[in-house]
Design a protein around this motif. Structure first.
Motif, PDB file in Angstrom:
ATOM      1  N   ASP A 140       1.033  -1.119   0.016  1.00 32.72           N
ATOM      2  CA  ASP A 140      -0.006  -0.095  -0.005  1.00 32.72           C
ATOM      3  C   ASP A 140       0.855   1.298  -0.015  1.00 32.72           C
ATOM      4  O   ASP A 140       1.991   1.157   0.781  1.00 32.72           O
ATOM      5  CB  ASP A 140      -1.103   0.007   1.299  1.00 32.72           C
ATOM      6  CG  ASP A 140      -2.059   0.978   1.311  1.00 32.72           C
ATOM      7  OD1 ASP A 140      -2.829   0.798   0.502  1.00 32.72           O
ATOM      8  OD2 ASP A 140      -1.602   2.221   1.789  1.00 32.72           O
ATOM      9  N   THR A 141       0.636   2.291  -0.734  1.00 37.66           N
ATOM     10  CA  THR A 141       1.451   3.404  -0.902  1.00 37.66           C
ATOM     11  C   THR A 141       1.107   4.676  -0.016  1.00 37.66           C
ATOM     12  O   THR A 141       1.520   5.721  -0.293  1.00 37.66           O
ATOM     13  CB  THR A 141       1.208   3.762  -2.590  1.00 37.66           C
ATOM     14  OG1 THR A 141      -0.088   4.187  -2.804  1.00 37.66           O
ATOM     15  CG2 THR A 141       1.795   2.776  -3.205  1.00 37.66           C
ATOM     16  N   THR A 142       0.210   4.328   0.938  1.00 36.69           N
ATOM     17  CA  THR A 142      -0.097   5.358   1.811  1.00 36.69           C
ATOM     18  C   THR A 142       0.940   6.106   2.442  1.00 36.69           C
ATOM     19  O   THR A 142       2.038   5.677   2.570  1.00 36.69           O
ATOM     20  CB  THR A 142      -1.294   5.120   2.929  1.00 36.69           C
ATOM     21  OG1 THR A 142      -1.592   6.210   3.694  1.00 36.69           O
ATOM     22  CG2 THR A 142      -0.490   4.095   3.697  1.00 36.69           C
ATOM     23  N   ARG A 143       0.924   7.642   2.570  1.00 40.68           N
ATOM     24  CA  ARG A 143       1.900   8.290   3.371  1.00 40.68           C
ATOM     25  C   ARG A 143       1.319   8.714   4.704  1.00 40.68           C
ATOM     26  O   ARG A 143       1.931   9.657   5.170  1.00 40.68           O
ATOM     27  CB  ARG A 143       2.582   9.119   2.588  1.00 40.68           C
ATOM     28  CG  ARG A 143       3.061   9.031   1.178  1.00 40.68           C
ATOM     29  CD  ARG A 143       3.902  10.062   0.442  1.00 40.68           C
ATOM     30  NE  ARG A 143       4.353   9.451  -0.752  1.00 40.68           N
ATOM     31  CZ  ARG A 143       5.246   8.853  -1.112  1.00 40.68           C
ATOM     32  NH1 ARG A 143       6.214   8.748  -0.359  1.00 40.68           N
ATOM     33  NH2 ARG A 143       5.454   8.453  -2.381  1.00 40.68           N
ATOM     34  N   SER A 144       0.345   8.224   5.063  1.00 40.82           N
ATOM     35  CA  SER A 144      -0.506   8.525   6.325  1.00 40.82           C
ATOM     36  C   SER A 144       0.199   7.683   7.456  1.00 40.82           C
ATOM     37  O   SER A 144      -0.066   6.439   7.405  1.00 40.82           O
ATOM     38  CB  SER A 144      -2.020   8.288   6.304  1.00 40.82           C
ATOM     39  OG  SER A 144      -2.450   7.999   7.391  1.00 40.82           O
ATOM     40  N   HIS A 145       0.604   8.186   8.619  1.00 39.66           N
ATOM     41  CA  HIS A 145       1.299   7.459   9.410  1.00 39.66           C
ATOM     42  C   HIS A 145       0.138   6.485  10.303  1.00 39.66           C
ATOM     43  O   HIS A 145       0.443   5.318  10.260  1.00 39.66           O
ATOM     44  CB  HIS A 145       1.561   8.189  10.840  1.00 39.66           C
ATOM     45  CG  HIS A 145       2.987   8.900  10.666  1.00 39.66           C
ATOM     46  ND1 HIS A 145       4.205   8.492  10.498  1.00 39.66           N
ATOM     47  CD2 HIS A 145       3.273  10.239  10.684  1.00 39.66           C
ATOM     48  CE1 HIS A 145       5.260   9.231  10.255  1.00 39.66           C
ATOM     49  NE2 HIS A 145       4.237  10.440  10.268  1.00 39.66           N
ATOM     50  N   PHE A 146      -1.116   7.121  10.318  1.00 39.10           N
ATOM     51  CA  PHE A 146      -2.088   6.273  11.181  1.00 39.10           C
ATOM     52  C   PHE A 146      -2.653   5.033  10.245  1.00 39.10           C
ATOM     53  O   PHE A 146      -2.648   4.038  10.704  1.00 39.10           O
ATOM     54  CB  PHE A 146      -3.220   7.222  11.418  1.00 39.10           C
ATOM     55  CG  PHE A 146      -4.299   6.557  12.237  1.00 39.10           C
ATOM     56  CD1 PHE A 146      -4.230   6.240  13.345  1.00 39.10           C
ATOM     57  CD2 PHE A 146      -5.597   6.121  11.482  1.00 39.10           C
ATOM     58  CE1 PHE A 146      -5.333   5.750  14.077  1.00 39.10           C
ATOM     59  CE2 PHE A 146      -6.431   5.478  12.462  1.00 39.10           C
ATOM     60  CZ  PHE A 146      -6.537   5.310  13.486  1.00 39.10           C
ATOM     61  N   ASP A 147      -2.973   5.403   8.908  1.00 36.54           N
ATOM     62  CA  ASP A 147      -3.332   4.188   8.111  1.00 36.54           C
ATOM     63  C   ASP A 147      -2.128   3.271   7.711  1.00 36.54           C
ATOM     64  O   ASP A 147      -2.502   2.021   7.940  1.00 36.54           O
ATOM     65  CB  ASP A 147      -3.702   4.958   6.699  1.00 36.54           C
ATOM     66  CG  ASP A 147      -4.993   5.770   6.665  1.00 36.54           C
ATOM     67  OD1 ASP A 147      -5.894   5.507   7.871  1.00 36.54           O
ATOM     68  OD2 ASP A 147      -5.285   6.379   5.795  1.00 36.54           O
ATOM     69  N   ALA A 148      -0.828   3.446   7.725  1.00 37.34           N
ATOM     70  CA  ALA A 148       0.151   2.624   7.259  1.00 37.34           C
ATOM     71  C   ALA A 148       0.439   1.791   8.464  1.00 37.34           C
ATOM     72  O   ALA A 148       0.601   0.606   8.490  1.00 37.34           O
ATOM     73  CB  ALA A 148       1.382   3.276   7.073  1.00 37.34           C
ATOM     74  N   GLN A 149       0.299   2.278   9.886  1.00 36.10           N
ATOM     75  CA  GLN A 149       0.523   1.534  11.054  1.00 36.10           C
ATOM     76  C   GLN A 149      -0.599   0.746  11.238  1.00 36.10           C
ATOM     77  O   GLN A 149      -0.377  -0.353  11.624  1.00 36.10           O
ATOM     78  CB  GLN A 149       0.639   2.304  12.212  1.00 36.10           C
ATOM     79  CG  GLN A 149       2.065   3.240  12.436  1.00 36.10           C
ATOM     80  CD  GLN A 149       2.051   4.074  13.744  1.00 36.10           C
ATOM     81  OE1 GLN A 149       1.384   3.945  14.670  1.00 36.10           O
ATOM     82  NE2 GLN A 149       3.011   5.249  13.367  1.00 36.10           N
ATOM     83  N   ASP A 150      -1.783   1.328  10.768  1.00 37.72           N
ATOM     84  CA  ASP A 150      -2.967   0.150  11.121  1.00 37.72           C
ATOM     85  C   ASP A 150      -2.981  -1.018   9.924  1.00 37.72           C
ATOM     86  O   ASP A 150      -3.153  -2.210  10.477  1.00 37.72           O
ATOM     87  CB  ASP A 150      -4.196   0.971  10.657  1.00 37.72           C
ATOM     88  CG  ASP A 150      -5.288   0.186  10.954  1.00 37.72           C
ATOM     89  OD1 ASP A 150      -5.972  -0.142  12.136  1.00 37.72           O
ATOM     90  OD2 ASP A 150      -6.076  -0.189  10.155  1.00 37.72           O
ATOM     91  N   TYR A 151      -2.524  -0.791   8.734  1.00 32.71           N
ATOM     92  CA  TYR A 151      -2.429  -1.798   7.809  1.00 32.71           C
ATOM     93  C   TYR A 151      -1.167  -2.738   8.239  1.00 32.71           C
ATOM     94  O   TYR A 151      -1.547  -3.938   8.034  1.00 32.71           O
ATOM     95  CB  TYR A 151      -1.814  -1.222   6.559  1.00 32.71           C
ATOM     96  CG  TYR A 151      -3.182  -0.331   5.873  1.00 32.71           C
ATOM     97  CD1 TYR A 151      -4.424  -0.665   6.240  1.00 32.71           C
ATOM     98  CD2 TYR A 151      -2.767   0.681   4.781  1.00 32.71           C
ATOM     99  CE1 TYR A 151      -5.397   0.072   5.709  1.00 32.71           C
ATOM    100  CE2 TYR A 151      -3.842   1.397   4.337  1.00 32.71           C
ATOM    101  CZ  TYR A 151      -5.085   1.148   4.467  1.00 32.71           C
ATOM    102  OH  TYR A 151      -6.202   2.095   4.005  1.00 32.71           O
TER     103      TYR A 151
END
Length: 440
Positions: A140-151
């Motif tokens: 996943d290419t998100t650069r959001s801390h919250f989303d990336a940690q959750d994933y």
């Protein structure tokens, strides 16, 4: 300066430093109970109703004394300055003031070198205990801390609806031989992290020397009494089971007498929250309480400004990180042979430094695997290169190893989690595609 400005990356991508994208992790009753887990928090009294006998049988992994420790570096560590590709010319071109010079790196294999602040890791690598996986990360290419940690904690990149964590599912996938210990899955902190939430009971311990179920003060609190009423004879089987496990855990921990614990001779942990957490992980494991999976985390990796090079913000964090893990390894003594420790961070950082002497949110990163059953002394994974045309979106190190391959191998080889489709649904993690950093 003009060239440096052109190479700078000005984005912030919803960084916590800008007040957005913060994880909302308040300690609430829902936080305690989510995923069938109850947190243990500090108090000075052990309620009388906890003085029951505890009889814990063991699972397959516990019987084999295998233990998996997972560490999360929250904030997105700069993998390129952690394990430095010092033979890449473009590395120095893109990082004119923060690059680690070749003369300063702790050489690993003639191409990569450790940041000099990580001298505690060098002997572990040389002795064959420490393996490195570079260019690892999430698809996943998100650069959001919250989303990336959750994933990464859920183990399902791009899917926000996943209710449980990958490590909890890894324990679900294990073949059981009897009743499990209340300390089978434990996290250091005030509440159970996303990684360990799920059907398998997990507990969170903030301070082993001063603990119980809820409440504070010299006498049993009303909250403790409420927990007793809720769980002792509860008609709710799920809640009753959770409470019973937690109460047994408190009783077991009390018998281990945590206040008298001393690390092994010559072992000194950094006097920091992370150092204290890892000291307590070692204590729990050495107390033979049936720990199979342990989780801890350490923040401070979001280096948008004044990152530094050989010295500075990142160097200080890396010294604490490596010194703590090396102390844990030495503290475990002969038991270290049965431990596998894996580190992870939500994503790496941009290949180019920005205009404030830092780095912004990137993509691929570096993972460490430490253990008695690890084929260490090697950097694993396919290196994608740092030429401009090789960068992800023209700005980041490209992911060539899905982080789930690394965690999947650790769970398979250490915990005996054979059903990897359960652990990482849809990822198609196959043992035939393991990196084979494990001897098992």
């Amino acid at each position: 300066m003009a060239n440096m400005k052109n190479m700078a990356d000005q984005s912030d991508w919803g960084c916590d430093l800008h007040g957005r994208d913060r994880a909302r992790r308040g300690v609430t009753r829902r936080g305690f109970m989510k995923g069938g887990a109850l947190a243990l928090i500090g108090t000075s009294t052990i309620p009388a109703f906890l003085s029951r006998s505890v009889l814990a049988e063991v699972t397959t992994a516990a019987a084999n004394k295998k233990k998996l420790v997972v560490l999360f570096q929250r904030g997105a560590a700069d993998g390129l300055n952690v394990v430095v590709p010092y033979k890449e010319k473009n590395y120095y071109a893109m990082r004119p003031s923060i690059a680690i010079q070749e003369k300063d790196v702790l050489d690993l294999n003639g191409f990569f070198g450790l940041h000099p602040a990580m001298s505690a890791f060098k002997p572990l690598y040389d002795q064959g205990h420490l393996a490195i996986v570079h260019a690892a990360g999430s698809p996943d290419t998100t650069r959001s801390h919250f989303d990336a940690q959750d994933y990464m904690e859920s183990g399902t990149p791009g899917v926000k609806a996943t209710a449980d964590g990958w490590l909890n599912r890894a324990l679900q996938a294990e073949i059981l031989t009897g009743k499990t210990s209340a300390f089978r899955a434990v996290a250091l902190g005030t509440q159970v992290p996303r990684t360990l939430q799920g059907k398998v009971p997990a507990i969170a311990v903030n301070n082993l020397a001063d603990f119980s179920v809820a409440g504070k003060g010299p006498q049993t609190s009303p909250i403790s009494n409420a927990f007793q009423a809720m769980y002792d004879e509860s008609s709710d089987a799920v809640l009753h089971g959770t409470g019973q496990e937690t109460f047994e855990a408190v009783k077991m921990l009390k018998s281990a007498d945590p206040g008298k614990y001393q690390p092994a001779a010559g072992v000194v942990y950094p006097n920091t929250p992370f150092g204290n957490s890892m000291k307590q992980v070692a204590q729990l494991m050495k107390a033979n309480l049936g720990v199979e999976a342990a989780f801890s985390d350490v923040g401070g990796w979001d280096t948008h400004q004044n990152q530094g090079n050989v010295n500075g913000q990142l160097a200080n964090r890396l010294k604490e990180f490596s010194d703590t893990i090396a102390a844990f390894w030495k503290d475990m003594g002969d038991d270290a042979e049965n431990v596998t420790l894996v580190t992870m961070s939500e994503f790496g950082r941009t290949a180019r430094q920005n205009g404030t002497g830092g780095t912004d949110h990137g993509h691929a990163n570096v993972m460490f695997v430490l253990g008695g059953g690890v084929r260490g002394g090697k950097v694993y994974g396919k290196w994608p290169g740092l030429a401009n045309e090789q960068l992800n979106e023209g700005r980041d190190l490209t992911v060539t190893t899905d982080f789930r391959r690394v965690l999947g191998e650790a769970a398979y080889k250490t915990l005996g989690a054979r059903n990897l489709e359960l652990v990482f649904p849809g990822a198609r993690v196959n043992p035939s595609e393991f990196l084979n950093f494990s001897l098992a």
